[in-house]
Design a protein around this motif. Structure first.
Motif, PDB file in Angstrom:
ATOM      1  N   UNK A 123       0.836  -1.207   0.000  1.00 54.72           N
ATOM      2  CA  UNK A 123       0.000   0.000   0.000  1.00 54.72           C
ATOM      3  C   UNK A 123       0.874   1.262   0.000  1.00 54.72           C
ATOM      4  N   UNK A 124       1.941   1.255   0.777  1.00 53.05           N
ATOM      5  CA  UNK A 124       2.852   2.404   0.834  1.00 53.05           C
ATOM      6  C   UNK A 124       3.436   2.679  -0.551  1.00 53.05           C
ATOM      7  N   UNK A 125       3.804   1.640  -1.268  1.00 54.46           N
ATOM      8  CA  UNK A 125       4.369   1.830  -2.610  1.00 54.46           C
ATOM      9  C   UNK A 125       3.378   2.537  -3.535  1.00 54.46           C
ATOM     10  N   UNK A 126       2.095   2.255  -3.374  1.00 53.14           N
ATOM     11  CA  UNK A 126       1.079   2.924  -4.193  1.00 53.14           C
ATOM     12  C   UNK A 126       1.061   4.420  -3.889  1.00 53.14           C
ATOM     13  N   UNK A 127       1.080   4.782  -2.604  1.00 53.06           N
ATOM     14  CA  UNK A 127       1.088   6.200  -2.234  1.00 53.06           C
ATOM     15  C   UNK A 127       2.351   6.867  -2.768  1.00 53.06           C
TER      16      UNK A 127
ATOM     17  N   UNK B  88       1.127  -1.193 -16.626  1.00 52.12           N
ATOM     18  CA  UNK B  88       1.370   0.128 -16.043  1.00 52.12           C
ATOM     19  C   UNK B  88       2.814   0.249 -15.551  1.00 52.12           C
ATOM     20  N   UNK B  89       3.605  -0.782 -15.829  1.00 50.21           N
ATOM     21  CA  UNK B  89       4.983  -0.784 -15.369  1.00 50.21           C
ATOM     22  C   UNK B  89       5.127  -1.192 -13.916  1.00 50.21           C
ATOM     23  N   UNK B  90       4.107  -1.881 -13.395  1.00 52.28           N
ATOM     24  CA  UNK B  90       4.107  -2.279 -11.988  1.00 52.28           C
ATOM     25  C   UNK B  90       3.932  -3.782 -11.847  1.00 52.28           C
TER      26      UNK B  90
END
Length: 151
Positions: free
Chosen positions: A70-74, A99-101
């Motif tokens: 979740x932190x990586x998304x933020x 999306x490169x993820x």
């Protein structure tokens, strides 16, 4: 779209004038108190440094993996993990390799919220994991709302 508008409003309203490690401790302690006996893990990071982490009884190690994702998304999108997830869902999209993820490293599920400083931007992330995503998000918003009113 009403939910997306509400989430965007929360991010516009919950902006601080400052946020240091002592503030992180105060916010983390407030999250701990507000969580009561719910089985959550709580995490606050300033940049790449984890400055607060705690787990309530019943929280599991997997909650820590969800926090990381979740932190990586933020960090990537500069918005709460819940808002990113709701925006994607509204377009029938999800985080993926296109999306490169790597979806294994990112989770657009509620619970991670950007800590913004006025005229600066995102400087930290507060995260809760262990409840349904809307409840994780709501707990962080409740704590930040109280925290902002005390500053």
């Amino acid at each position: 779209m009403d939910l997306i508008n509400e989430l965007e409003r929360q991010e516009q309203d919950l902006v601080l004038d400052r946020f240091d490690n002592q503030d992180a401790w105060r916010l983390g302690s407030l999250l701990w108190e507000l969580a009561g006996d719910r089985p959550v893990a709580i995490d606050i990071r300033r940049g790449t440094q984890q400055v607060f982490h705690a787990a309530k009884n019943g929280a599991v190690a997997d909650n820590d993996r969800w926090i990381e994702r979740k932190v990586r998304v933020v960090e990537r999108f500069g918005a709460s993990s819940y808002l990113v997830g709701r925006r994607l869902a509204a377009k029938n999209q999800e985080l993926n390799a296109g999306m490169g993820l790597d979806p294994a490293g990112y989770a657009a599920h509620g619970g991670a919220f950007p800590i913004r400083i006025r005229n600066v931007g995102v400087v930290a992330v507060a995260t809760v994991s262990g409840l349904p995503q809307a409840d994780d998000h709501a707990l962080v918003v409740e704590a930040l709302t109280r925290f902002c009113s005390e500053q």
